[in-house]
Scaffold this active site. Structure first.
Site, PDB file in Angstrom:
ATOM      1  N   TYR A 253     107.750  26.876  -1.811  1.00  0.00           N
ATOM      2  CA  TYR A 253     108.341  26.848  -0.468  1.00  0.00           C
ATOM      3  C   TYR A 253     109.863  27.042  -0.514  1.00  0.00           C
ATOM      4  O   TYR A 253     110.548  26.811   0.476  1.00  0.00           O
ATOM      5  CB  TYR A 253     108.017  25.531   0.237  1.00  0.00           C
ATOM      6  CG  TYR A 253     106.539  25.327   0.520  1.00  0.00           C
ATOM      7  CD1 TYR A 253     105.874  26.127   1.437  1.00  0.00           C
ATOM      8  CD2 TYR A 253     105.822  24.329  -0.129  1.00  0.00           C
ATOM      9  CE1 TYR A 253     104.527  25.943   1.700  1.00  0.00           C
ATOM     10  CE2 TYR A 253     104.469  24.132   0.119  1.00  0.00           C
ATOM     11  CZ  TYR A 253     103.824  24.942   1.043  1.00  0.00           C
ATOM     12  OH  TYR A 253     102.490  24.760   1.301  1.00  0.00           O
TER      13      TYR A 253
ATOM     14  N   ASP B 222      98.595  17.737  -5.562  1.00  0.00           N
ATOM     15  CA  ASP B 222      97.929  18.259  -6.759  1.00  0.00           C
ATOM     16  C   ASP B 222      98.761  18.087  -8.025  1.00  0.00           C
ATOM     17  O   ASP B 222      98.208  18.017  -9.124  1.00  0.00           O
ATOM     18  CB  ASP B 222      97.581  19.738  -6.565  1.00  0.00           C
ATOM     19  CG  ASP B 222      96.274  19.897  -5.794  1.00  0.00           C
ATOM     20  OD1 ASP B 222      95.452  18.969  -5.842  1.00  0.00           O
ATOM     21  OD2 ASP B 222      96.092  20.939  -5.143  1.00  0.00           O
TER      22      ASP B 222
ATOM     23  N   HIS C 236     104.641  31.614  -7.297  1.00  0.00           N
ATOM     24  CA  HIS C 236     103.699  31.701  -6.187  1.00  0.00           C
ATOM     25  C   HIS C 236     104.377  31.247  -4.918  1.00  0.00           C
ATOM     26  O   HIS C 236     105.384  30.541  -4.939  1.00  0.00           O
ATOM     27  CB  HIS C 236     102.449  30.830  -6.431  1.00  0.00           C
ATOM     28  CG  HIS C 236     102.725  29.376  -6.304  1.00  0.00           C
ATOM     29  ND1 HIS C 236     102.596  28.693  -5.119  1.00  0.00           N
ATOM     30  CD2 HIS C 236     103.152  28.479  -7.190  1.00  0.00           C
ATOM     31  CE1 HIS C 236     102.926  27.434  -5.307  1.00  0.00           C
ATOM     32  NE2 HIS C 236     103.276  27.270  -6.551  1.00  0.00           N
TER      33      HIS C 236
ATOM     34  N   TYR D 150     101.637  25.317   8.830  1.00  0.00           N
ATOM     35  CA  TYR D 150     102.104  23.927   8.890  1.00  0.00           C
ATOM     36  C   TYR D 150     103.410  23.769   8.137  1.00  0.00           C
ATOM     37  O   TYR D 150     104.147  22.800   8.361  1.00  0.00           O
ATOM     38  CB  TYR D 150     101.025  22.981   8.349  1.00  0.00           C
ATOM     39  CG  TYR D 150     101.108  22.623   6.876  1.00  0.00           C
ATOM     40  CD1 TYR D 150     100.661  23.497   5.888  1.00  0.00           C
ATOM     41  CD2 TYR D 150     101.623  21.394   6.460  1.00  0.00           C
ATOM     42  CE1 TYR D 150     100.724  23.164   4.546  1.00  0.00           C
ATOM     43  CE2 TYR D 150     101.690  21.051   5.113  1.00  0.00           C
ATOM     44  CZ  TYR D 150     101.244  21.948   4.156  1.00  0.00           C
ATOM     45  OH  TYR D 150     101.326  21.612   2.832  1.00  0.00           O
ATOM     46  N   ARG D 151     103.759  24.759   7.305  1.00  0.00           N
ATOM     47  CA  ARG D 151     104.906  24.641   6.410  1.00  0.00           C
ATOM     48  C   ARG D 151     105.087  26.024   5.795  1.00  0.00           C
ATOM     49  O   ARG D 151     104.115  26.752   5.615  1.00  0.00           O
ATOM     50  CB  ARG D 151     104.495  23.633   5.336  1.00  0.00           C
ATOM     51  CG  ARG D 151     105.490  23.199   4.332  1.00  0.00           C
ATOM     52  CD  ARG D 151     104.793  22.172   3.445  1.00  0.00           C
ATOM     53  NE  ARG D 151     105.613  21.717   2.366  1.00  0.00           N
ATOM     54  CZ  ARG D 151     105.141  21.028   1.322  1.00  0.00           C
ATOM     55  NH1 ARG D 151     103.860  20.733   1.248  1.00  0.00           N
ATOM     56  NH2 ARG D 151     105.952  20.625   0.377  1.00  0.00           N
TER      57      ARG D 151
HETATM   58  P1  FAD Z   1     112.105  18.343  -2.123  1.00  0.00           P
HETATM   59  O1  FAD Z   1     112.176  19.691  -2.709  1.00  0.00           O
HETATM   60  O2  FAD Z   1     113.091  17.364  -2.565  1.00  0.00           O
HETATM   61  O3  FAD Z   1     112.157  18.388  -0.533  1.00  0.00           O
HETATM   62  C1  FAD Z   1     111.448  19.291   0.238  1.00  0.00           C
HETATM   63  C2  FAD Z   1     112.329  19.725   1.392  1.00  0.00           C
HETATM   64  O4  FAD Z   1     112.485  18.627   2.305  1.00  0.00           O
HETATM   65  C3  FAD Z   1     113.749  20.098   0.979  1.00  0.00           C
HETATM   66  O5  FAD Z   1     113.888  21.460   0.738  1.00  0.00           O
HETATM   67  C4  FAD Z   1     114.594  19.642   2.143  1.00  0.00           C
HETATM   68  O6  FAD Z   1     114.675  20.674   3.077  1.00  0.00           O
HETATM   69  C5  FAD Z   1     113.840  18.485   2.710  1.00  0.00           C
HETATM   70  N1  FAD Z   1     114.338  17.195   2.230  1.00  0.00           N
HETATM   71  C6  FAD Z   1     114.074  16.658   1.017  1.00  0.00           C
HETATM   72  N2  FAD Z   1     114.618  15.464   0.909  1.00  0.00           N
HETATM   73  C7  FAD Z   1     115.234  15.215   2.068  1.00  0.00           C
HETATM   74  C8  FAD Z   1     115.954  14.109   2.548  1.00  0.00           C
HETATM   75  N3  FAD Z   1     116.104  13.039   1.819  1.00  0.00           N
HETATM   76  N4  FAD Z   1     116.467  14.174   3.796  1.00  0.00           N
HETATM   77  C9  FAD Z   1     116.275  15.269   4.564  1.00  0.00           C
HETATM   78  N5  FAD Z   1     115.587  16.348   4.149  1.00  0.00           N
HETATM   79  C10 FAD Z   1     115.067  16.318   2.919  1.00  0.00           C
HETATM   80  N6  FAD Z   1     102.510  20.259  -2.016  1.00  0.00           N
HETATM   81  C11 FAD Z   1     101.702  19.443  -1.318  1.00  0.00           C
HETATM   82  O7  FAD Z   1     102.144  18.868  -0.325  1.00  0.00           O
HETATM   83  N7  FAD Z   1     100.411  19.238  -1.712  1.00  0.00           N
HETATM   84  C12 FAD Z   1      99.881  19.832  -2.804  1.00  0.00           C
HETATM   85  O8  FAD Z   1      98.739  19.594  -3.152  1.00  0.00           O
HETATM   86  C13 FAD Z   1     100.717  20.706  -3.556  1.00  0.00           C
HETATM   87  N8  FAD Z   1     100.233  21.344  -4.645  1.00  0.00           N
HETATM   88  C14 FAD Z   1     101.056  22.130  -5.392  1.00  0.00           C
HETATM   89  C15 FAD Z   1     100.543  22.758  -6.523  1.00  0.00           C
HETATM   90  C16 FAD Z   1     101.352  23.552  -7.313  1.00  0.00           C
HETATM   91  C17 FAD Z   1     100.790  24.212  -8.544  1.00  0.00           C
HETATM   92  C18 FAD Z   1     102.726  23.709  -6.979  1.00  0.00           C
HETATM   93  C19 FAD Z   1     103.650  24.498  -7.854  1.00  0.00           C
HETATM   94  C20 FAD Z   1     103.241  23.108  -5.842  1.00  0.00           C
HETATM   95  C21 FAD Z   1     102.415  22.318  -5.023  1.00  0.00           C
HETATM   96  N9  FAD Z   1     102.905  21.702  -3.852  1.00  0.00           N
HETATM   97  C22 FAD Z   1     102.069  20.894  -3.120  1.00  0.00           C
HETATM   98  C23 FAD Z   1     104.253  21.994  -3.337  1.00  0.00           C
HETATM   99  C24 FAD Z   1     105.393  21.075  -3.841  1.00  0.00           C
HETATM  100  O9  FAD Z   1     105.464  21.085  -5.248  1.00  0.00           O
HETATM  101  C25 FAD Z   1     105.271  19.624  -3.378  1.00  0.00           C
HETATM  102  O10 FAD Z   1     105.092  19.546  -1.994  1.00  0.00           O
HETATM  103  C26 FAD Z   1     106.505  18.790  -3.733  1.00  0.00           C
HETATM  104  O11 FAD Z   1     106.216  17.436  -3.555  1.00  0.00           O
HETATM  105  C27 FAD Z   1     107.724  19.131  -2.867  1.00  0.00           C
HETATM  106  O12 FAD Z   1     108.903  18.943  -3.596  1.00  0.00           O
HETATM  107  P2  FAD Z   1     109.744  17.604  -3.560  1.00  0.00           P
HETATM  108  O13 FAD Z   1     108.804  16.493  -3.296  1.00  0.00           O
HETATM  109  O14 FAD Z   1     110.538  17.571  -4.800  1.00  0.00           O
HETATM  110  O15 FAD Z   1     110.630  17.771  -2.274  1.00  0.00           O
END
Ligand code: FAD
Length: 617
Positions: free
Chosen positions: A162, A222, A466, A547-548
């Site tokens: 994303y 996941d 991806h 949704y995202r």
């Molecule tokens: P961050 O990258 O830290 O935050 C996400 C976004 O939220 C940021 O870009 C920012 O805009 C905002 N943000 C973050 N923190 C704050 C804050 N404190 N205040 C305000 N805004 C903020 N995702 C799923 O949901 N479900 C799955 O099953 C899933 N499967 C995956 C499988 C694979 C193989 C891969 C590679 C990815 C997958 N993902 C999935 C996507 C992703 O990896 C996860 O959602 C991950 O948890 C998001 O990154 P993060 O938690 O580090 O969030």
């Protein structure tokens, strides 16, 4: 500026040389590392991914660095950064002026989008700052207002697929909250709740819960390396009964774009003698307007603390059902709907396509088939027959039921009977399948234990990256057919394998189409971009919205929610301008641009000439 081309033999050898250090372990000084119990798995996972890499670990920068945000000249930028160093300490401010390193999931960058769809140097920050407290976050926000400096908060920055850790607006200063704000502040065994800072990963929360001995589960997506708070703010999903993360958050602390610190829900009412309110993590609302919603998928505030509900541990049984025909999905979904609505399906189950079962074996597609374009259906069939213990099939349903044995048995009997109506279905328990089968990973994820196995499908193509196309549809066969046919035919048109999974929440399903591409292949990236734009537009015409989405598609997706002549977007812009008059916080996130940038060409509204976007980022 050019997308990395296929490298010379020497470069390939350098890239494939074994990394010098082992993947980092989760520790006080490495909040984003892997727990010891997963270390070996991480070592093997990284080795597999790197053995499939043909580009060097990093490429030299071709532009002047740091890349500046719009309207900020280098002199002002340098002055501002000097002041930020004085405010936060020089060690907590880092310029983004070194070669960009994509790394891999457990060693991801906070400088750019590691899974670049446009050029690697396009979605980049100018600098990263590491606050250590809510007060320091407020200081950064006030500093940004003084210099009209765009800032972009990340918690862990593992938003892979994303946009990763990249800011939407090129040259923004990334506020990496996780590096120094990564404590589990509270685990309440009585009310089954916790309070976390942004840098707490699912892996870390799980470890901390284990230390308490409380029989509680976290709800991992996941992969377990994401931030509990970051994932929730982006409205991510997991797969226990608590899989709707936003629905299970309880209470926020945040910093507004003016620097003011606010607590929502019961946290707004101070507890006795200045303590936190005792029901901050138990009751989701405050008196008066419920404001939490406007802080998710938005750019209205920086969240510094979040309460989450934890699931009391319970007995559980994961199972798998295979279905033989591509066309079965409509009937399967009609069967799922009543089971989901009656809560007989205990969790957020997944219905996956057989291609994913093959990809998660971690074998590159080139080992199976040397053609270009989507893998033919007959080839997939032959491969499933040869390599899957379940043999040839089209769809695989992974579900889990919870509770005492008698409850589970009765739910399983109903589920088996219902799916039994699909001719040729086969039912499996984990004990029916080899210990290496993916089902064992699902058992863990669906019972609150974060995992890493899902990474393995990223070996499908070299240098794999991806992005997700993720529309919401009613849990209805006819809607599933419209979206699935649209996605499949457009994947074929643009030359990609289609990796569909339905995650069924109840009344609706998230259809997650995974576009897996080689990030060293400029043409593949151009096609990803064309495919995404075309899918978003085609789905919207049928009434389905995402949704995202990835940073690059947030403008177009926001505009598909266009009822009333873009009334929703206008409301968001009104809120943005009121809360963030200088437009410093995450400009463009979720398609919401502050007045200062609106209409100046920063919005990406089309895949110009079906090639990578030429709009300013
Ligand atoms: P961050 O990258 O830290 O935050 C996400 C976004 O939220 C940021 O870009 C920012 O805009 C905002 N943000 C973050 N923190 C704050 C804050 N404190 N205040 C305000 N805004 C903020 N995702 C799923 O949901 N479900 C799955 O099953 C899933 N499967 C995956 C499988 C694979 C193989 C891969 C590679 C990815 C997958 N993902 C999935 C996507 C992703 O990896 C996860 O959602 C991950 O948890 C998001 O990154 P993060 O938690 O580090 O969030």
């Amino acid at each position: 500026m050019s997308i990395p081309k296929r490298q010379s033999t020497a470069a390939v050898e350098a890239a494939m040389a074994p990394p010098s250090a082992l993947p980092p372990l989760l520790a006080e000084d490495c909040h984003s590392g892997i727990p010891a119990r997963h270390h070996q798995q991480a070592i093997e996972s990284r080795a597999r991914l790197y053995s499939n890499r043909t580009v060097p670990a990093s490429t030299p920068r071709s532009q002047e660095t740091p890349v500046l945000p719009p309207d900020v000249d280098r002199e002002t930028f340098n002055l501002a950064v000097d002041e930020l160093r004085k405010l936060l300490g020089a060690e907590n401010v880092e310029l983004n002026d070194k070669p960009l390193v994509d790394g891999w999931y457990m060693e991801h960058p906070n400088t750019h989008d590691a899974f670049h769809i446009v050029e690697q140097e396009d979605l980049v920050s100018s600098a990263t700052v590491y606050p250590g407290s809510v007060e320091e976050v407020s200081t950064i926000v006030k500093w940004a207002n003084k210099y009209l400096m765009p800032i972009y908060p990340i918690s862990m920055g593992r938003n892979i697929g994303y946009g990763g850790a990249a800011p939407r607006l090129r040259g923004s200063v990334v506020v990496d909250l996780g590096r120094r704000m990564n404590q589990v502040l509270k685990i309440d065994g009585e009310s089954a709740t916790c309070m976390v800072e942004p840098g707490v990963s699912y892996f870390k929360l799980y470890e901390e819960v284990q230390k308490t001995g409380f029989p509680l589960w976290v709800d991992p997506p996941d992969l377990g390396g994401g931030s509990v708070l970051g994932n929730c703010i982006d409205r991510g999903v997991g797969y226990t009964p608590y899989g709707d993360h936003w629905a299970n958050h309880c209470g926020l602390e945040l910093v507004l774009p003016t620097g003011e610190i606010v607590r929502t829900g019961m946290g707004a009412l101070p507890g006795k003698d200045g303590a936190d309110n005792p029901t901050w993590q138990s009751f989701q609302h405050n008196y008066g307007p419920s404001v939490d919603g406007i802080f998710s998928q938005s750019n209205f505030g920086i969240v510094t603390k979040m309460g989450m509900w934890l699931m009391p541990a319970t007995e559980h049984q994961t199972y798998m059902v295979t279905f033989p025909h591509d066309d079965d999905f409509e009937q399967i979904i009609e069967i799922i709907r009543p089971l989901a609505l009656q809560r007989i399906l205990g969790n957020i189950p997944q219905l996956r396509n057989v291609i994913q079962e093959l990809a998660v074996l971690a074998t590159p597609r080139s080992k199976y088939w040397s053609g270009s374009g989507p893998m033919p259906r007959e080839t997939l069939r032959a491969l499933a027959k040869k390599y899957l213990p379940t043999g040839d099939c089209s769809w695989i349903f992974y579900g889990t039921v919870y509770g005492p044995e008698a409850t589970r048995n009765s739910q399983m009997a109903t589920i088996k009977a219902a799916f039994g109506r699909v001719a040729g279905m086969k039912f499996y328990l984990p004990s029916d399948l080899p210990s290496t089968h993916y089902i064992h990973s699902r058992v863990k994820i669906c019972s609150g234990t974060p995992e890493l196995r899902e990474l393995d499908w990223l070996n499908w193509v070299p240098n794999a990256a991806h992005t997700f196309f993720a529309p919401i549809t009613p849990t209805r066969g006819r809607d599933a057919r419209i979206v699935h046919e649209l996605v499949t035919s457009l994947h074929h048109k643009w030359g990609f394998d289609s990796f569909p999974t339905w995650c069924v929440a109840g009344r609706e399903m998230h259809y997650i189409a995974n576009i897996v591409y080689d990030r060293a292949d400029a043409d593949a990236k151009r096609r990803v971009n064309g495919l995404m734009h075309e899918m978003i537009a085609a789905a919207a015409r049928e009434g389905y919205g995402e949704y995202r989405t990835h940073l690059l598609y947030q403008d177009v997706v926001a505009r598909t929610y266009g009822f009333g002549g873009q009334a929703l977007l206008r409301l968001s812009e009104t809120l943005k301008d009121a809360l963030d008059p200088n437009g410093i916080l995450a400009p463009g996130r979720a398609g919401i641009w502050p007045k200062r940038y609106r209409g100046r060409g920063f919005e990406i509204l089309e895949a110009k000439d079906e090639s990578a976007p030429k709009a300013k980022l």
